[in-house]
Scaffold this active site. Structure first.
Site, mmCIF file in Angstrom:
data_model
loop_
_atom_site.group_PDB
_atom_site.id
_atom_site.type_symbol
_atom_site.label_atom_id
_atom_site.label_comp_id
_atom_site.label_asym_id
_atom_site.label_seq_id
_atom_site.Cartn_x
_atom_site.Cartn_y
_atom_site.Cartn_z
ATOM 1 C CB SER A 194 -0.899 0.009 1.245
ATOM 2 O OG SER A 194 -1.554 1.250 1.360
ATOM 3 C CE1 TYR A 235 -3.471 0.470 4.103
ATOM 4 C CE2 TYR A 235 -4.101 -1.767 4.701
ATOM 5 C CZ TYR A 235 -3.751 -0.824 3.740
ATOM 6 O OH TYR A 235 -3.659 -1.204 2.416
ATOM 7 C CE LYS A 275 -1.849 -4.393 3.235
ATOM 8 N NZ LYS A 275 -2.058 -5.696 2.609
ATOM 9 N N GLY A 277 -4.774 9.766 11.328
ATOM 10 C CA GLY A 277 -4.038 8.805 10.498
ATOM 11 C C GLY A 277 -3.927 9.236 9.045
HETATM 12 C C1 WQD Z 1 -9.388 8.989 0.624
HETATM 13 C C2 WQD Z 1 -9.556 10.468 0.979
HETATM 14 C C3 WQD Z 1 -9.964 10.821 3.310
HETATM 15 C C4 WQD Z 1 -13.888 8.963 3.485
HETATM 16 C C5 WQD Z 1 -7.006 3.869 0.822
HETATM 17 C C6 WQD Z 1 -7.129 2.470 1.302
HETATM 18 C C7 WQD Z 1 -5.802 1.856 1.569
HETATM 19 C C8 WQD Z 1 -4.784 2.154 0.481
HETATM 20 C C9 WQD Z 1 -4.768 3.604 0.118
HETATM 21 C C10 WQD Z 1 -4.580 0.145 -0.821
HETATM 22 C C11 WQD Z 1 -8.847 10.807 2.295
HETATM 23 C C12 WQD Z 1 -11.152 11.285 2.480
HETATM 24 C C13 WQD Z 1 -12.657 9.429 3.059
HETATM 25 C C14 WQD Z 1 -14.894 9.888 3.853
HETATM 26 C C15 WQD Z 1 -13.424 11.696 3.336
HETATM 27 N N1 WQD Z 1 -5.049 1.400 -0.674
HETATM 28 N N2 WQD Z 1 -12.441 10.770 2.978
HETATM 29 N N3 WQD Z 1 -14.626 11.223 3.767
HETATM 30 O O1 WQD Z 1 -7.386 6.515 3.423
HETATM 31 O O2 WQD Z 1 -6.388 7.160 1.172
HETATM 32 O O3 WQD Z 1 -6.600 4.739 1.873
HETATM 33 O O4 WQD Z 1 -6.089 3.980 -0.232
HETATM 34 O O5 WQD Z 1 -3.929 -0.486 -0.110
HETATM 35 O O6 WQD Z 1 -6.030 0.466 1.660
HETATM 36 O O7 WQD Z 1 -7.891 2.476 2.488
HETATM 37 O O8 WQD Z 1 -8.617 6.074 1.247
HETATM 38 O O9 WQD Z 1 -10.946 6.409 0.554
HETATM 39 O O10 WQD Z 1 -10.453 6.203 3.033
HETATM 40 O O11 WQD Z 1 -9.750 8.262 1.791
HETATM 41 O O12 WQD Z 1 -13.199 12.908 3.270
HETATM 42 O O13 WQD Z 1 -16.039 9.526 4.271
HETATM 43 O O14 WQD Z 1 -10.939 10.736 1.196
HETATM 44 O O15 WQD Z 1 -9.729 11.732 4.375
HETATM 45 O O16 WQD Z 1 -8.333 12.111 2.186
HETATM 46 P P1 WQD Z 1 -7.203 6.225 1.986
HETATM 47 P P2 WQD Z 1 -10.027 6.692 1.681
#
Ligand code: WQD
Length: 348
Positions: A127, A151, A155, A295
């Site tokens: 990741s 998480y 990884k 995080g």
């Molecule tokens: C994306 C953006 C949130 C939800 C994911 C996977 C992880 C890895 C990387 C593969 C962030 C914002 C989110 C919401 C929001 N991929 N957000 N409101 O955290 O980048 O990680 O991609 O391994 O496994 O989890 O993805 O979709 O949770 O967040 O504003 O209700 O959207 O703060 O900036 P993330 P995400």
């Protein structure tokens, strides 16, 4: 021609099910293990329906060593593609021990079973979150690892375990693929992202909100040093991600440990994603800016140059297609796989 057999752990999940589809369509037999914590057997039924080929499915948890060993005893496995893991950044801050047990112990059990069965070729789902709060973008595979949540830490720990394994046992071939943000769905709309419970990830939340299953999106933070204050991510189509897995298999087995970014090199802020999703789907996304999610980091954007050069891989789909395809799945299956089962599954 004898079809090589791939064991796909977490193969009923979002990326796993798309990988099963891509492998079957490209000449592999597929055996899946999954514990269905964040997936549904219906996803496998849909892949069988699309491909017309059977998938052997085992309800096995990677922390159950004996059941895991039986799978290797009952099948001649040529390669392993390992997806099974907890994967939500925010969730991992609340449940660190579950993330380390499931993600790290699960890998250790899998590697023991592989060694026991003399299976030495592994593609590992890593990741971009390993990079943490990066200073220099785009990120290359040599950018420093600064995990900021359990998480990402799990990884990074797994990658270090795999490096040590390959150093001691150079007969192993391991490729770690550092995905950025997978999104979208297969063009058929018959498989897609359907996490258990309320989605932690933004794209499935958007599609479920547009399908009327939620009232508003909470945007986590607008005070980042980015184009509009909201966090930037490198969204990559799930079909590009799984094609990267197959190319890693087909370029291999390269002895030793290798790692590659799978990203587009294009950064998109949360507000830009919302606007693109609304434009592509014709839906309106009510949202409210709230505080940052613990995080989270400001920006993660890939340099895909190494995967381009060594795997011959490049992302071919853009954000518009990701939004279109993600929404296509949700529109066809408003309740996700539950509706697929109720409606007797989609068409091939
Ligand atoms: C994306 C953006 C949130 C939800 C994911 C996977 C992880 C890895 C990387 C593969 C962030 C914002 C989110 C919401 C929001 N991929 N957000 N409101 O955290 O980048 O990680 O991609 O391994 O496994 O989890 O993805 O979709 O949770 O967040 O504003 O209700 O959207 O703060 O900036 P993330 P995400």
């Amino acid at each position: 021609m004898i079809r090589p057999t791939a064991l796909v752990t977490g193969g009923a999940g979002f990326i796993g099910s798309h990988c099963c589809l891509d492998l079957i369509l490209n000449g592999y037999n597929v055996v899946v293990i999954d514990n269905f914590i964040n997936s549904s057997p219906a996803a496998i039924e849909q892949v069988e329906r699309i491909t017309g080929r059977d998938i052997t499915l085992h309800d096995v948890d990677l922390t159950d060593k004996s059941s895991l060993g039986e799978v290797f005893q009952n099948h001649r496995i040529d390669v392993v593609v390992h997806f099974a893991a907890h994967k939500a950044v925010g969730d991992s801050m609340n449940r660190p021990l579950e993330y380390y047990t499931n993600n790290v112990t699960g890998l250790l059990n899998l590697l023991s079973a592989m060694q026991e069965a003399d299976v030495r070729h592994l593609v590992f789902s890593s990741s971009c979150s390993i990079y943490g709060d990066a200073e220099d973008l785009p990120l290359t595979e040599n950018s420093p690892a600064r995990p900021t949540n359990p998480y990402a830490q799990s990884k990074w720990m797994c990658e270090k375990i795999l490096v040590d394994l390959c150093t001691r046992h150079p007969e192993f071939s391991v490729t770690a693929l550092r995905y950025f943000n997978p999104a979208g769905a297969h063009e058929s709309g018959e498989i897609g992202e359907d996490p258990t419970g309320v989605p932690g990830n933004i794209v499935p939340f958007l599609t479920q909100l547009a399908a009327g299953r939620h009232d508003e999106l909470q945007v986590f933070g607008s005070d980042y040093a980015t184009v509009d204050g909201t966090a930037v991510r490198d969204y990559i189509h799930v079909m590009d991600v799984v094609e990267g897995h197959r190319l890693a298999l087909e370029t291999g087995p390269l002895p030793g440990f290798h790692r590659y970014n799978l990203g587009t090199g294009v950064g998109t802020s949360v507000l830009e994603l919302i606007r693109e999703f609304e434009t592509v789907t014709g839906t309106t996304i009510p949202y409210r800016i709230v505080g940052r999610r613990p995080g989270d980091v400001p920006a993660l954007v890939a340099s895909p140059a190494l995967a381009n050069a060594e795997l011959g891989w490049t992302a071919r789909r853009n954000l518009t297609e990701m939004c279109r395809d993600a929404w296509n799945f949700q529109e066809k299956h408003p309740a996700g796989y539950a509706s697929a089962v109720m409606s007797g599954g989609g068409s091939a």
